[in-house]
Design a protein around this motif. Sequence first.
Motif, mmCIF file in Angstrom:
data_model
loop_
_atom_site.group_PDB
_atom_site.id
_atom_site.type_symbol
_atom_site.label_atom_id
_atom_site.label_comp_id
_atom_site.label_asym_id
_atom_site.label_seq_id
_atom_site.Cartn_x
_atom_site.Cartn_y
_atom_site.Cartn_z
ATOM 1 N N ASP A 17 54.461 6.638 47.005
ATOM 2 C CA ASP A 17 53.611 5.807 47.839
ATOM 3 C C ASP A 17 54.337 5.588 49.166
ATOM 4 N N ASP A 18 53.891 6.249 50.222
ATOM 5 C CA ASP A 18 54.476 6.101 51.555
ATOM 6 C C ASP A 18 53.532 5.332 52.464
ATOM 7 N N ARG A 19 54.082 4.851 53.546
ATOM 8 C CA ARG A 19 53.298 4.202 54.585
ATOM 9 C C ARG A 19 53.363 5.071 55.841
ATOM 10 N N LEU A 20 52.231 5.197 56.502
ATOM 11 C CA LEU A 20 52.183 5.873 57.791
ATOM 12 C C LEU A 20 52.439 4.842 58.869
ATOM 13 N N MET A 21 53.260 5.244 59.843
ATOM 14 C CA MET A 21 53.563 4.371 60.969
ATOM 15 C C MET A 21 53.384 5.171 62.243
ATOM 16 N N ARG A 22 53.091 4.473 63.340
ATOM 17 C CA ARG A 22 52.915 5.142 64.638
ATOM 18 C C ARG A 22 53.522 4.310 65.749
ATOM 19 N N LEU A 23 53.965 5.029 66.745
ATOM 20 C CA LEU A 23 54.426 4.427 68.003
ATOM 21 C C LEU A 23 53.604 5.029 69.117
ATOM 22 N N LYS A 24 52.832 4.222 69.782
ATOM 23 C CA LYS A 24 52.055 4.704 70.928
ATOM 24 C C LYS A 24 52.997 4.807 72.120
ATOM 25 N N LEU A 25 52.925 5.955 72.793
ATOM 26 C CA LEU A 25 53.804 6.206 73.939
ATOM 27 C C LEU A 25 53.104 5.943 75.259
#
Length: 168
Positions: free
Chosen positions: A160-168
């Motif tokens: 069970d992973d989590r998706l993460m994002r960084l908006k540039l």
Amino acid sequence: MIEYRDATPADGDELARVARRVFTETFGALYRQEDLKAYLESAYGENGLIGVLRDANYSVRLAIEADAIVGYCTIGPVAFPGDWPGAIELHNLYVLGPWQGEGIAPRLMDWAIGRARERDAREIVLSVYVDNHRAKRFYQRYGFEEFGKYTFMVGSHADDDRLMRLKL
């Protein structure tokens, strides 16, 4: 003293050994041996990390001390299902245990963000194991935000992973 440089195909065997070691030391106890072995071969063998070193769509940065790789970071095309226009994936950011806390991970993350911007990416995405709280805190300090779930396969074991994002 830690030095940093881009990886080349000649680094493949050593980099694969380091990658296998970090993953096994960090997560190995979670899996049956056959699942771990299958994952390590697929992720870090010729069709995985070693092959990535020959692919211009990927970039790999190494942290080196005394001519030995002690950490690395990989960015490249998004491998998650779906359409990801303008995104780049942070595939790996690993540092060997004895060098954790020495500032290597922040240097590698700064490199990844800089390289993503050079490629005109609009965001960086990654997956992180749900119970890897240290890594999640590290990514959050950089502004990454959780936005979904992802099933990460280790052999036949579903994590069970989590998706993460960084908006540039």
